[in-house]
Design a protein around this motif. Sequence first.
Motif, PDB file in Angstrom:
ATOM      1  N   GLY A   1       8.047  14.784  -9.892  1.00 25.75           N
ATOM      2  CA  GLY A   1       9.435  15.148 -10.121  1.00 25.75           C
ATOM      3  C   GLY A   1       9.843  14.838 -11.544  1.00 25.75           C
ATOM      4  N   SER A   2      11.065  15.162 -11.864  1.00 28.64           N
ATOM      5  CA  SER A   2      11.534  15.028 -13.245  1.00 28.64           C
ATOM      6  C   SER A   2      11.655  13.574 -13.694  1.00 28.64           C
ATOM      7  CB  SER A   2      12.870  15.743 -13.422  1.00 28.64           C
ATOM      8  OG  SER A   2      13.841  15.134 -12.605  1.00 28.64           O
ATOM      9  N   SER A   3      11.782  12.654 -12.777  1.00 33.79           N
ATOM     10  CA  SER A   3      11.853  11.230 -13.126  1.00 33.79           C
ATOM     11  C   SER A   3      10.514  10.538 -12.896  1.00 33.79           C
ATOM     12  CB  SER A   3      12.928  10.526 -12.288  1.00 33.79           C
ATOM     13  OG  SER A   3      14.190  11.035 -12.603  1.00 33.79           O
ATOM     14  N   PHE A   4       9.455  11.312 -12.939  1.00 34.89           N
ATOM     15  CA  PHE A   4       8.132  10.794 -12.612  1.00 34.89           C
ATOM     16  C   PHE A   4       7.811   9.484 -13.325  1.00 34.89           C
ATOM     17  CE2 PHE A   4       3.812  10.290 -14.200  1.00 34.89           C
ATOM     18  CZ  PHE A   4       3.154  10.021 -13.013  1.00 34.89           C
ATOM     19  N   ILE A   5       7.876   9.466 -14.636  1.00 33.33           N
ATOM     20  CA  ILE A   5       7.387   8.290 -15.363  1.00 33.33           C
ATOM     21  C   ILE A   5       8.217   7.049 -15.045  1.00 33.33           C
ATOM     22  CG2 ILE A   5       8.644   8.622 -17.545  1.00 33.33           C
ATOM     23  CD1 ILE A   5       4.970   7.448 -17.076  1.00 33.33           C
ATOM     24  N   GLY A   6       9.524   7.201 -14.927  1.00 31.27           N
ATOM     25  CA  GLY A   6      10.370   6.061 -14.598  1.00 31.27           C
ATOM     26  C   GLY A   6      10.047   5.486 -13.225  1.00 31.27           C
ATOM     27  N   LEU A   7       9.922   6.348 -12.241  1.00 31.66           N
ATOM     28  CA  LEU A   7       9.588   5.890 -10.890  1.00 31.66           C
ATOM     29  C   LEU A   7       8.154   5.382 -10.816  1.00 31.66           C
ATOM     30  CD1 LEU A   7      11.381   8.495  -8.639  1.00 31.66           C
ATOM     31  CD2 LEU A   7      11.633   6.027  -8.521  1.00 31.66           C
ATOM     32  N   HIS A   8       7.252   6.056 -11.491  1.00 27.62           N
ATOM     33  CA  HIS A   8       5.839   5.641 -11.522  1.00 27.62           C
ATOM     34  C   HIS A   8       5.725   4.208 -12.043  1.00 27.62           C
ATOM     35  CE1 HIS A   8       1.498   6.405 -11.877  1.00 27.62           C
ATOM     36  NE2 HIS A   8       1.563   5.832 -13.066  1.00 27.62           N
ATOM     37  N   GLU A   9       6.395   3.927 -13.135  1.00 30.33           N
ATOM     38  CA  GLU A   9       6.352   2.578 -13.723  1.00 30.33           C
ATOM     39  C   GLU A   9       7.092   1.560 -12.851  1.00 30.33           C
ATOM     40  OE1 GLU A   9       7.745   3.184 -17.731  1.00 30.33           O
ATOM     41  OE2 GLU A   9       5.798   4.003 -18.355  1.00 30.33           O
ATOM     42  N   LEU A  10       8.227   1.938 -12.291  1.00 25.85           N
ATOM     43  CA  LEU A  10       8.963   1.048 -11.396  1.00 25.85           C
ATOM     44  C   LEU A  10       8.108   0.674 -10.194  1.00 25.85           C
ATOM     45  CD1 LEU A  10      11.543  -0.382 -10.336  1.00 25.85           C
ATOM     46  CD2 LEU A  10      12.171   1.819  -9.289  1.00 25.85           C
ATOM     47  N   LEU A  11       7.469   1.651  -9.597  1.00 25.01           N
ATOM     48  CA  LEU A  11       6.659   1.384  -8.410  1.00 25.01           C
ATOM     49  C   LEU A  11       5.463   0.498  -8.730  1.00 25.01           C
ATOM     50  CD1 LEU A  11       6.824   4.873  -6.663  1.00 25.01           C
ATOM     51  CD2 LEU A  11       8.104   2.784  -6.092  1.00 25.01           C
ATOM     52  N   ASP A  12       4.896   0.641  -9.914  1.00 28.80           N
ATOM     53  CA  ASP A  12       3.790  -0.236 -10.308  1.00 28.80           C
ATOM     54  C   ASP A  12       4.278  -1.680 -10.418  1.00 28.80           C
ATOM     55  OD1 ASP A  12       1.042  -0.187 -10.673  1.00 28.80           O
ATOM     56  OD2 ASP A  12       1.176  -0.002 -12.844  1.00 28.80           O
ATOM     57  N   ALA A  13       5.446  -1.870 -11.004  1.00 30.22           N
ATOM     58  CA  ALA A  13       6.015  -3.223 -11.124  1.00 30.22           C
ATOM     59  C   ALA A  13       6.342  -3.797  -9.746  1.00 30.22           C
ATOM     60  CB  ALA A  13       7.269  -3.187 -12.010  1.00 30.22           C
TER      61      ALA A  13
ATOM     62  N   LEU B   1       0.823  -1.207   0.000  1.00 28.20           N
ATOM     63  CA  LEU B   1       0.000   0.000   0.000  1.00 28.20           C
ATOM     64  C   LEU B   1       0.861   1.262   0.000  1.00 28.20           C
ATOM     65  CD1 LEU B   1      -2.796  -1.167   2.460  1.00 28.20           C
ATOM     66  CD2 LEU B   1      -2.963  -0.909  -0.033  1.00 28.20           C
ATOM     67  N   ALA B   2       1.983   1.234   0.701  1.00 34.90           N
ATOM     68  CA  ALA B   2       2.900   2.374   0.688  1.00 34.90           C
ATOM     69  C   ALA B   2       3.466   2.595  -0.713  1.00 34.90           C
ATOM     70  CB  ALA B   2       4.034   2.152   1.691  1.00 34.90           C
ATOM     71  N   VAL B   3       3.807   1.514  -1.386  1.00 34.84           N
ATOM     72  CA  VAL B   3       4.332   1.616  -2.752  1.00 34.84           C
ATOM     73  C   VAL B   3       3.273   2.229  -3.667  1.00 34.84           C
ATOM     74  CG1 VAL B   3       5.081   0.264  -4.764  1.00 34.84           C
ATOM     75  CG2 VAL B   3       6.018  -0.242  -2.498  1.00 34.84           C
ATOM     76  N   LYS B   4       2.027   1.788  -3.523  1.00 37.73           N
ATOM     77  CA  LYS B   4       0.958   2.353  -4.356  1.00 37.73           C
ATOM     78  C   LYS B   4       0.709   3.824  -4.011  1.00 37.73           C
ATOM     79  CE  LYS B   4      -0.969   0.832  -7.258  1.00 37.73           C
ATOM     80  NZ  LYS B   4      -0.638   0.765  -8.704  1.00 37.73           N
ATOM     81  N   GLN B   5       0.797   4.191  -2.733  1.00 35.01           N
ATOM     82  CA  GLN B   5       0.641   5.595  -2.348  1.00 35.01           C
ATOM     83  C   GLN B   5       1.691   6.443  -3.057  1.00 35.01           C
ATOM     84  OE1 GLN B   5      -1.678   7.148  -0.654  1.00 35.01           O
ATOM     85  NE2 GLN B   5      -0.703   9.123  -0.357  1.00 35.01           N
ATOM     86  N   ALA B   6       2.934   5.975  -3.051  1.00 37.43           N
ATOM     87  CA  ALA B   6       4.001   6.697  -3.736  1.00 37.43           C
ATOM     88  C   ALA B   6       3.742   6.721  -5.243  1.00 37.43           C
ATOM     89  CB  ALA B   6       5.354   6.056  -3.432  1.00 37.43           C
ATOM     90  N   HIS B   7       3.339   5.607  -5.802  1.00 38.30           N
ATOM     91  CA  HIS B   7       3.040   5.493  -7.237  1.00 38.30           C
ATOM     92  C   HIS B   7       2.009   6.547  -7.657  1.00 38.30           C
ATOM     93  CE1 HIS B   7       1.790   3.497 -11.009  1.00 38.30           C
ATOM     94  NE2 HIS B   7       0.555   3.617 -10.555  1.00 38.30           N
ATOM     95  N   TRP B   8       0.996   6.733  -6.841  1.00 39.30           N
ATOM     96  CA  TRP B   8      -0.079   7.669  -7.177  1.00 39.30           C
ATOM     97  C   TRP B   8       0.311   9.127  -6.991  1.00 39.30           C
ATOM     98  CZ3 TRP B   8      -3.258   4.305  -3.454  1.00 39.30           C
ATOM     99  CH2 TRP B   8      -3.770   3.201  -4.120  1.00 39.30           C
ATOM    100  N   THR B   9       1.199   9.416  -6.048  1.00 42.40           N
ATOM    101  CA  THR B   9       1.414  10.815  -5.658  1.00 42.40           C
ATOM    102  C   THR B   9       2.789  11.375  -5.985  1.00 42.40           C
ATOM    103  OG1 THR B   9       2.111  10.181  -3.419  1.00 42.40           O
ATOM    104  CG2 THR B   9      -0.242  10.600  -3.754  1.00 42.40           C
ATOM    105  N   ILE B  10       3.700  10.561  -6.468  1.00 39.07           N
ATOM    106  CA  ILE B  10       5.068  11.023  -6.696  1.00 39.07           C
ATOM    107  C   ILE B  10       5.118  12.079  -7.798  1.00 39.07           C
ATOM    108  CG2 ILE B  10       5.755   9.287  -8.414  1.00 39.07           C
ATOM    109  CD1 ILE B  10       8.361   8.992  -6.677  1.00 39.07           C
TER     110      ILE B  10
END
Length: 166
Positions: A44-56, A33-42
């Motif tokens: 910054g300039s690396s948004f898409i990379g981190l967004h996709e990493l966190l989903d995986a 759930l913490a990972v999904k919270q970060a995925h939804w709210t992160i």
Amino acid sequence: MEQIYVSGLEEKAREKSIELLNARLLDCIDLTLAVKQAHWTIKGSSFIGLHELLDAIAERMRERSDTIAERSIILGGHTGGTAQGVTKGSQLEAYPQDITYQKDHVEALTKRFIAFGKNLRQSFEQADEAGDDDTADLFTEISRGIDKDAWFIGAHYDEAAANTGR
């Protein structure tokens, strides 16, 4: 009819393993759930990379939760993986709901992944001492993946800090 357990473990070992598995299940769900919270709210300039990493990573966490819960059930246990159970039983620090910057999420997640890895290794030792090699092996396998995911997330720290100016 008497319950037959597939494992053939001694009762004391089985009960200890169920206790450990259920504790780690709550941690695992909490971390997911913490990972999904970060995925939804992160942000910054690396948004898409981190967004996709966190989903995986969240998907791997769900698989780990299934593995842990299924082992508990195989041993004759009952799981408490509801939101209420997680709130009461997780041993991880509560995830902050008010952060958005990459640096803050990277720090918060890495800290929790490290804590979960520590809990897994302690559970490994206790399951091993109780005589349940299979549950100990399960904790070892999951801890390897948690360490790798902590590394993946933590690798974004310097870039996140530089890009947010924080």
